[in-house]
Write a protein that holds these residues in place. Structure first.
Motif, PDB file in Angstrom:
ATOM      1  N   ARG A  41       4.659   6.169   5.447  1.00 26.50           N
ATOM      2  CA  ARG A  41       3.427   4.991   6.335  1.00 26.50           C
ATOM      3  C   ARG A  41       3.473   3.076   6.416  1.00 26.50           C
ATOM      4  NH1 ARG A  41      -0.199   7.642  10.101  1.00 26.50           N
ATOM      5  NH2 ARG A  41      -1.670   6.672  10.291  1.00 26.50           N
ATOM      6  N   GLU A  42       3.918   2.993   4.987  1.00 27.24           N
ATOM      7  CA  GLU A  42       3.725   1.579   4.975  1.00 27.24           C
ATOM      8  C   GLU A  42       4.848   1.088   5.433  1.00 27.24           C
ATOM      9  OE1 GLU A  42       2.971  -1.633   1.272  1.00 27.24           O
ATOM     10  OE2 GLU A  42       3.957   0.373   0.431  1.00 27.24           O
ATOM     11  N   GLN A  43       6.013   1.271   5.625  1.00 26.71           N
ATOM     12  CA  GLN A  43       7.375   1.345   6.163  1.00 26.71           C
ATOM     13  C   GLN A  43       7.594   1.147   8.318  1.00 26.71           C
ATOM     14  OE1 GLN A  43       9.945   0.330   4.988  1.00 26.71           O
ATOM     15  NE2 GLN A  43       9.518  -0.442   2.769  1.00 26.71           N
ATOM     16  N   GLU A  44       6.355   2.561   8.184  1.00 20.38           N
ATOM     17  CA  GLU A  44       5.795   2.122   9.742  1.00 20.38           C
ATOM     18  C   GLU A  44       5.111   1.237  10.470  1.00 20.38           C
ATOM     19  OE1 GLU A  44       4.527   6.427   9.903  1.00 20.38           O
ATOM     20  OE2 GLU A  44       6.534   7.341   9.498  1.00 20.38           O
ATOM     21  N   ILE A  45       3.970   0.617   9.629  1.00 22.66           N
ATOM     22  CA  ILE A  45       3.461  -0.191   9.205  1.00 22.66           C
ATOM     23  C   ILE A  45       4.336  -1.299  10.165  1.00 22.66           C
ATOM     24  CG2 ILE A  45       1.194  -0.991   9.167  1.00 22.66           C
ATOM     25  CD1 ILE A  45      -0.118   1.093   8.194  1.00 22.66           C
ATOM     26  N   LEU A  46       5.240  -1.721   8.769  1.00 24.18           N
ATOM     27  CA  LEU A  46       5.650  -3.280   8.583  1.00 24.18           C
ATOM     28  C   LEU A  46       7.156  -3.045   9.832  1.00 24.18           C
ATOM     29  CD1 LEU A  46       6.317  -3.162   4.597  1.00 24.18           C
ATOM     30  CD2 LEU A  46       5.297  -4.882   6.054  1.00 24.18           C
ATOM     31  N   ALA A  47       7.699  -1.934  10.521  1.00 20.53           N
ATOM     32  CA  ALA A  47       8.709  -2.104  11.282  1.00 20.53           C
ATOM     33  C   ALA A  47       8.024  -1.959  13.277  1.00 20.53           C
ATOM     34  CB  ALA A  47       9.349  -0.820  10.950  1.00 20.53           C
ATOM     35  N   GLU A  48       6.624  -1.775  12.698  1.00 22.90           N
ATOM     36  CA  GLU A  48       5.376  -1.813  13.991  1.00 22.90           C
ATOM     37  C   GLU A  48       5.168  -3.628  14.571  1.00 22.90           C
ATOM     38  OE1 GLU A  48       2.969   0.898  13.901  1.00 22.90           O
ATOM     39  OE2 GLU A  48       4.313   2.696  14.763  1.00 22.90           O
ATOM     40  N   GLU A  49       4.724  -4.124  13.076  1.00 21.45           N
ATOM     41  CA  GLU A  49       4.821  -5.848  13.059  1.00 21.45           C
ATOM     42  C   GLU A  49       5.861  -6.248  13.047  1.00 21.45           C
ATOM     43  OE1 GLU A  49       3.021  -5.915   9.411  1.00 21.45           O
ATOM     44  OE2 GLU A  49       1.029  -5.266   9.506  1.00 21.45           O
ATOM     45  N   LYS A  50       7.054  -5.871  12.956  1.00 24.29           N
ATOM     46  CA  LYS A  50       8.189  -6.860  12.879  1.00 24.29           C
ATOM     47  C   LYS A  50       8.958  -6.542  14.665  1.00 24.29           C
ATOM     48  CE  LYS A  50      10.285  -6.497   8.912  1.00 24.29           C
ATOM     49  NZ  LYS A  50      11.256  -6.179   8.137  1.00 24.29           N
TER      50      LYS A  50
END
Length: 280
Positions: free
Chosen positions: A210-219
């Protein structure tokens, strides 16, 4: 003042596993503010880990309440075999100091196991950097998963709950307990160590994904560039300077430029201040 009845549920009174804490029953008070409107409940499902045996007690000094509850026993009474087994359990035919087995054997072992399980789960949560409410009694921990929600909504909370369920972890979401803020979950730690280890491994996996998905969306969000230009003394003007330097390579394409304009338009009240009638 409002003549309200107070129902005190002491279902966890024998499940305080921290030696530094002591349970105090409301019945231990020297004087109740209103004995006729104070009612105390207890059952064996939690403290004795027998939730399948539907046995509970009600203590009240209000005869009207006692009569009303007694009238329901015809349909909801405790069956004879269960009454017999519970009586045998509470009679505790142990050593001379009764109840010996309950106090000296069962509760000591139960408290030690609850404390060990609680320590393991909370240590894992600390390692993950997940906030939680720490308590020294009961079977569950109230966990703050708000930072793993894309938006602070109960719909997003249900999506995270479904993600846990898809990974074979059953947690209770805050909405099920009428929590006023989305993102809180309840995890029950009263289980054997190997099951807790497997459960925490699955929770860790979900949170890391979940954390990786949120970081990817922010980028992926278009980066913002600084704006140059000047505005009229009375009106706010929306513009993009042709001479500004982009802050990232992707801001030079047409899609990013349109996105930047749309964002500026949404954040501006220029259209509200300057209506068509003013220019007619």
């Amino acid at each position: 003042r409002h003549e309200l009845h107070v129902i005190v549920d002491e279902i966890y009174m024998l499940s305080v596993f921290d030696e530094s804490a002591t349970f105090h029953s409301v019945l231990g008070m020297d004087r109740l503010p209103d004995p006729q409107r104070t009612h105390v409940m207890w059952g064996i499902s939690k403290d004795f880990a027998v939730s399948g045996i539907r046995f509970g007690t009600l203590y009240t000094e209000n005869q009207d309440v006692a009569n009303a509850v007694a009238s329901l026993c015809y349909f909801h009474g405790v069956c004879g075999p269960v009454q017999h087994k519970v009586a045998q359990l509470l009679r505790d035919r142990g050593e001379s100091v009764a109840p010996y087995w309950i106090n000296q054997v069962y509760l000591r072992a139960n408290h030690a196991r609850l404390k060990a399980a609680h320590t393991y789960v909370t240590d894992e949560l600390k390692t993950l950097g997940v906030p939680f409410l720490n308590r020294n009694a009961g079977f569950f921990v109230w966990i703050d998963f708000r930072k793993y929600l894309r938006t602070g909504t109960f719909e997003e909370e249900m999506l995270l709950w479904r993600r846990f369920l898809d990974n074979k972890v059953l947690l209770s979401c805050g909405k099920a307990f009428e929590c006023s803020e989305p993102g809180w979950f309840r995890i029950i730690f009263a289980d054997k160590t190997h099951r807790l280890q497997l459960g925490m491994q699955r929770i860790r996996k979900v949170l890391e994904e979940r954390e990786q998905e949120i970081l990817a969306e922010e980028k992926e969000q278009p980066c913002q560039s600084e704006q140059d230009g000047k505005a009229d003394s009375t009106d706010e003007v929306i513009f993009v300077s042709r001479h500004q330097e982009p802050t990232c390579a992707s801001s030079s394409n047409l899609g990013d430029l349109i996105g930047l304009l749309q964002q500026q338009m949404r954040s501006s009240d220029w259209l509200q201040k300057n209506t068509a009638e003013q220019f007619a």
